[in-house]
Design a protein around this motif. Structure first.
Motif, PDB file in Angstrom:
ATOM      1  N   THR A 114       0.826  -1.206   0.000  1.00 21.14           N
ATOM      2  CA  THR A 114       0.000   0.000   0.000  1.00 21.14           C
ATOM      3  C   THR A 114       0.863   1.260   0.000  1.00 21.14           C
ATOM      4  OG1 THR A 114      -1.756  -1.173   1.171  1.00 21.14           O
ATOM      5  CG2 THR A 114      -1.817   1.232   1.218  1.00 21.14           C
ATOM      6  N   ALA A 115       1.972   1.191   0.747  1.00 26.15           N
ATOM      7  CA  ALA A 115       2.876   2.346   0.799  1.00 26.15           C
ATOM      8  C   ALA A 115       3.479   2.622  -0.575  1.00 26.15           C
ATOM      9  CB  ALA A 115       3.988   2.095   1.815  1.00 26.15           C
ATOM     10  N   VAL A 116       3.658   1.578  -1.356  1.00 27.73           N
ATOM     11  CA  VAL A 116       4.202   1.759  -2.704  1.00 27.73           C
ATOM     12  C   VAL A 116       3.110   2.165  -3.681  1.00 27.73           C
ATOM     13  CG1 VAL A 116       5.329   0.581  -4.634  1.00 27.73           C
ATOM     14  CG2 VAL A 116       6.100   0.152  -2.298  1.00 27.73           C
ATOM     15  N   LEU A 117       1.903   1.581  -3.530  1.00 25.46           N
ATOM     16  CA  LEU A 117       0.824   1.876  -4.461  1.00 25.46           C
ATOM     17  C   LEU A 117       0.298   3.300  -4.316  1.00 25.46           C
ATOM     18  CD1 LEU A 117      -1.237  -1.442  -4.332  1.00 25.46           C
ATOM     19  CD2 LEU A 117       0.289  -0.657  -6.151  1.00 25.46           C
ATOM     20  N   SER A 118       0.392   3.856  -3.109  1.00 27.88           N
ATOM     21  CA  SER A 118      -0.110   5.217  -2.897  1.00 27.88           C
ATOM     22  C   SER A 118       0.606   6.248  -3.771  1.00 27.88           C
ATOM     23  CB  SER A 118       0.002   5.593  -1.414  1.00 27.88           C
ATOM     24  OG  SER A 118      -0.824   4.758  -0.640  1.00 27.88           O
ATOM     25  N   PRO A 119       1.956   6.288  -3.744  1.00 24.65           N
ATOM     26  CA  PRO A 119       2.626   7.239  -4.636  1.00 24.65           C
ATOM     27  C   PRO A 119       2.544   6.833  -6.106  1.00 24.65           C
ATOM     28  CG  PRO A 119       4.243   5.913  -3.462  1.00 24.65           C
ATOM     29  CD  PRO A 119       2.918   5.599  -2.853  1.00 24.65           C
ATOM     30  N   LEU A 120       2.219   5.553  -6.357  1.00 28.65           N
ATOM     31  CA  LEU A 120       2.123   5.107  -7.749  1.00 28.65           C
ATOM     32  C   LEU A 120       1.050   5.883  -8.491  1.00 28.65           C
ATOM     33  CD1 LEU A 120       2.676   3.166 -10.117  1.00 28.65           C
ATOM     34  CD2 LEU A 120       1.016   1.603  -9.084  1.00 28.65           C
ATOM     35  N   SER A 121      -0.087   6.106  -7.853  1.00 24.70           N
ATOM     36  CA  SER A 121      -1.171   6.819  -8.525  1.00 24.70           C
ATOM     37  C   SER A 121      -0.716   8.206  -8.963  1.00 24.70           C
ATOM     38  CB  SER A 121      -2.376   6.937  -7.572  1.00 24.70           C
ATOM     39  OG  SER A 121      -2.851   5.660  -7.215  1.00 24.70           O
ATOM     40  N   GLY A 122      -0.025   8.896  -8.060  1.00 31.23           N
ATOM     41  CA  GLY A 122       0.460  10.220  -8.422  1.00 31.23           C
ATOM     42  C   GLY A 122       1.495  10.184  -9.521  1.00 31.23           C
ATOM     43  N   LEU A 205      -3.900  -6.614 -18.644  1.00 33.37           N
ATOM     44  CA  LEU A 205      -4.089  -5.178 -18.446  1.00 33.37           C
ATOM     45  C   LEU A 205      -5.435  -4.805 -19.051  1.00 33.37           C
ATOM     46  CD1 LEU A 205      -0.488  -4.062 -19.425  1.00 33.37           C
ATOM     47  CD2 LEU A 205      -1.482  -3.953 -17.129  1.00 33.37           C
ATOM     48  N   VAL A 206      -6.400  -4.514 -18.199  1.00 33.42           N
ATOM     49  CA  VAL A 206      -7.767  -4.261 -18.649  1.00 33.42           C
ATOM     50  C   VAL A 206      -8.135  -2.819 -18.317  1.00 33.42           C
ATOM     51  CG1 VAL A 206     -10.180  -4.960 -18.481  1.00 33.42           C
ATOM     52  CG2 VAL A 206      -8.361  -6.671 -18.233  1.00 33.42           C
ATOM     53  N   GLY A 207      -8.407  -2.048 -19.367  1.00 34.07           N
ATOM     54  CA  GLY A 207      -8.822  -0.663 -19.191  1.00 34.07           C
ATOM     55  C   GLY A 207     -10.321  -0.522 -19.283  1.00 34.07           C
ATOM     56  N   GLN A 240      -4.277  -0.271 -11.974  1.00 32.42           N
ATOM     57  CA  GLN A 240      -3.845   1.127 -12.061  1.00 32.42           C
ATOM     58  C   GLN A 240      -2.961   1.348 -13.284  1.00 32.42           C
ATOM     59  OE1 GLN A 240      -2.219   2.825  -8.511  1.00 32.42           O
ATOM     60  NE2 GLN A 240      -3.758   1.941  -7.169  1.00 32.42           N
ATOM     61  N   ALA A 241      -2.069   0.385 -13.539  1.00 29.16           N
ATOM     62  CA  ALA A 241      -1.185   0.514 -14.695  1.00 29.16           C
ATOM     63  C   ALA A 241      -1.977   0.524 -15.997  1.00 29.16           C
ATOM     64  CB  ALA A 241      -0.164  -0.625 -14.691  1.00 29.16           C
ATOM     65  N   ALA A 242      -3.026  -0.303 -16.070  1.00 28.55           N
ATOM     66  CA  ALA A 242      -3.832  -0.376 -17.294  1.00 28.55           C
ATOM     67  C   ALA A 242      -4.519   0.958 -17.580  1.00 28.55           C
ATOM     68  CB  ALA A 242      -4.868  -1.491 -17.161  1.00 28.55           C
ATOM     69  N   LEU A 243      -5.043   1.594 -16.550  1.00 28.18           N
ATOM     70  CA  LEU A 243      -5.712   2.884 -16.759  1.00 28.18           C
ATOM     71  C   LEU A 243      -4.726   3.951 -17.247  1.00 28.18           C
ATOM     72  CD1 LEU A 243      -8.066   2.945 -13.635  1.00 28.18           C
ATOM     73  CD2 LEU A 243      -8.662   2.425 -16.016  1.00 28.18           C
ATOM     74  N   ALA A 244      -3.518   3.931 -16.692  1.00 26.70           N
ATOM     75  CA  ALA A 244      -2.510   4.908 -17.121  1.00 26.70           C
ATOM     76  C   ALA A 244      -2.071   4.638 -18.559  1.00 26.70           C
ATOM     77  CB  ALA A 244      -1.312   4.854 -16.179  1.00 26.70           C
ATOM     78  N   LEU A 245      -1.899   3.374 -18.919  1.00 30.41           N
ATOM     79  CA  LEU A 245      -1.514   3.030 -20.287  1.00 30.41           C
ATOM     80  C   LEU A 245      -2.612   3.425 -21.268  1.00 30.41           C
ATOM     81  CD1 LEU A 245       0.046  -0.483 -19.602  1.00 30.41           C
ATOM     82  CD2 LEU A 245       1.280   1.491 -20.505  1.00 30.41           C
TER      83      LEU A 245
END
Length: 265
Positions: A114-122, A205-207, A240-245
């Protein structure tokens, strides 16, 4: 092996203490002392090693304390019931200790993830190009999951090709597993029930408009991917990665799709 040595040492200490205090303790007290020893072993060792400690505690209690002493013969059959209760209790203690330890590890993994995923979104929101998104994915996967990663994107015809200048997908020995994960809309590879002997883990990866490709991970420690908490974090990360891609891909380059169940209906 160290766990078995620990079990033997702890149970030997319990036996010595029971012998020294024998004039002040009842047999029930000495049995409880051995169960405490099993609990100590179970808190630090595996279930098999704790079970070894449980069996050893019963054997030592019988040999050194149950009359006639210094023999495994039992004069009073009531002690057989005592042995059975001791063994079952010791095994339950070892099972509960392992369960608590596993839950603690899972909680730590979720907290770290979670600590890693939080800054991932930003970081993903700040990425404006496909290459930037892939670079962020690579850094975060290495930090959170100790894995190398490749992003395989869908090309016309349904083939998967690596994005960002990565080696060709045809060089991947698990390319068929990656293709299966894409076609089935399900995770496959290490840590899953689909192709668990594969070298890597493959997550679709599903958008918002359907499948974009597959996230291919090669972990340094494949055993970690078998933990439920890690699998949940991987799925969250892939979403999260799929949405960014999808946001950085050219408009209209990925036609809408539906899952296999919906198309079958």
């Amino acid at each position: 092996m160290r766990g078995y040595v620990l079990a033997a040492v702890v149970m030997a200490v319990c036996t010595v203490l029971g012998t020294v205090l024998m004039d002040w303790l009842s047999l029930t007290d000495i049995a409880m002392l051995h169960l405490i020893g099993v609990g100590v072993v179970a808190s630090r060792a595996t279930r098999q090693q704790a079970a070894f400690a449980a069996l050893l505690s019963v054997a030592l209690f019988d040999f050194f304390f149950v009359p006639p002493r210094f023999t495994f013969a039992v004069a009073d059959l009531h002690y057989v019931v005592t042995f059975g209760v001791m063994l079952v209790t010791a095994l339950v203690i070892s099972w509960l200790a392992e369960r608590v330890r596993a839950e603690a590890v899972a909680a730590e993994t979720r907290e770290r993830g979670t600590a890693v995923l939080s800054p991932l979104s930003g970081a993903l929101l700040a990425a404006n190009t496909l290459d930037d998104v892939i670079a962020v994915i690579g850094r975060q996967v290495r930090a959170a999951f100790a894995s190398d990663v490749r992003v395989l994107l869908r090309e016309p015809g349904g083939r998967l090709m690596p994005a960002g200048g990565a080696p060709s997908a045809t060089e991947d020995p698990d390319r068929e597993v990656a293709q299966w994960a894409f076609q089935a809309w399900e995770a496959a590879g290490v840590g899953t029930t689909h192709f668990p002997t594969a070298q890597g883990a493959y997550l679709p990866l599903v958008g918002t408009q359907g499948r974009l490709g597959v996230l291919a991970l090669k972990p340094d420690d494949p055993a970690r991917f078998g933990e439920p908490a890690v699998r949940w974090l991987l799925q969250t990360f892939a979403a999260q990665a799929a949405l960014a891609l999808e946001r950085t891909l050219p408009a209209g380059s990925r036609p809408p799709q539906v899952p296999p169940e919906a198309s079958a209906a």
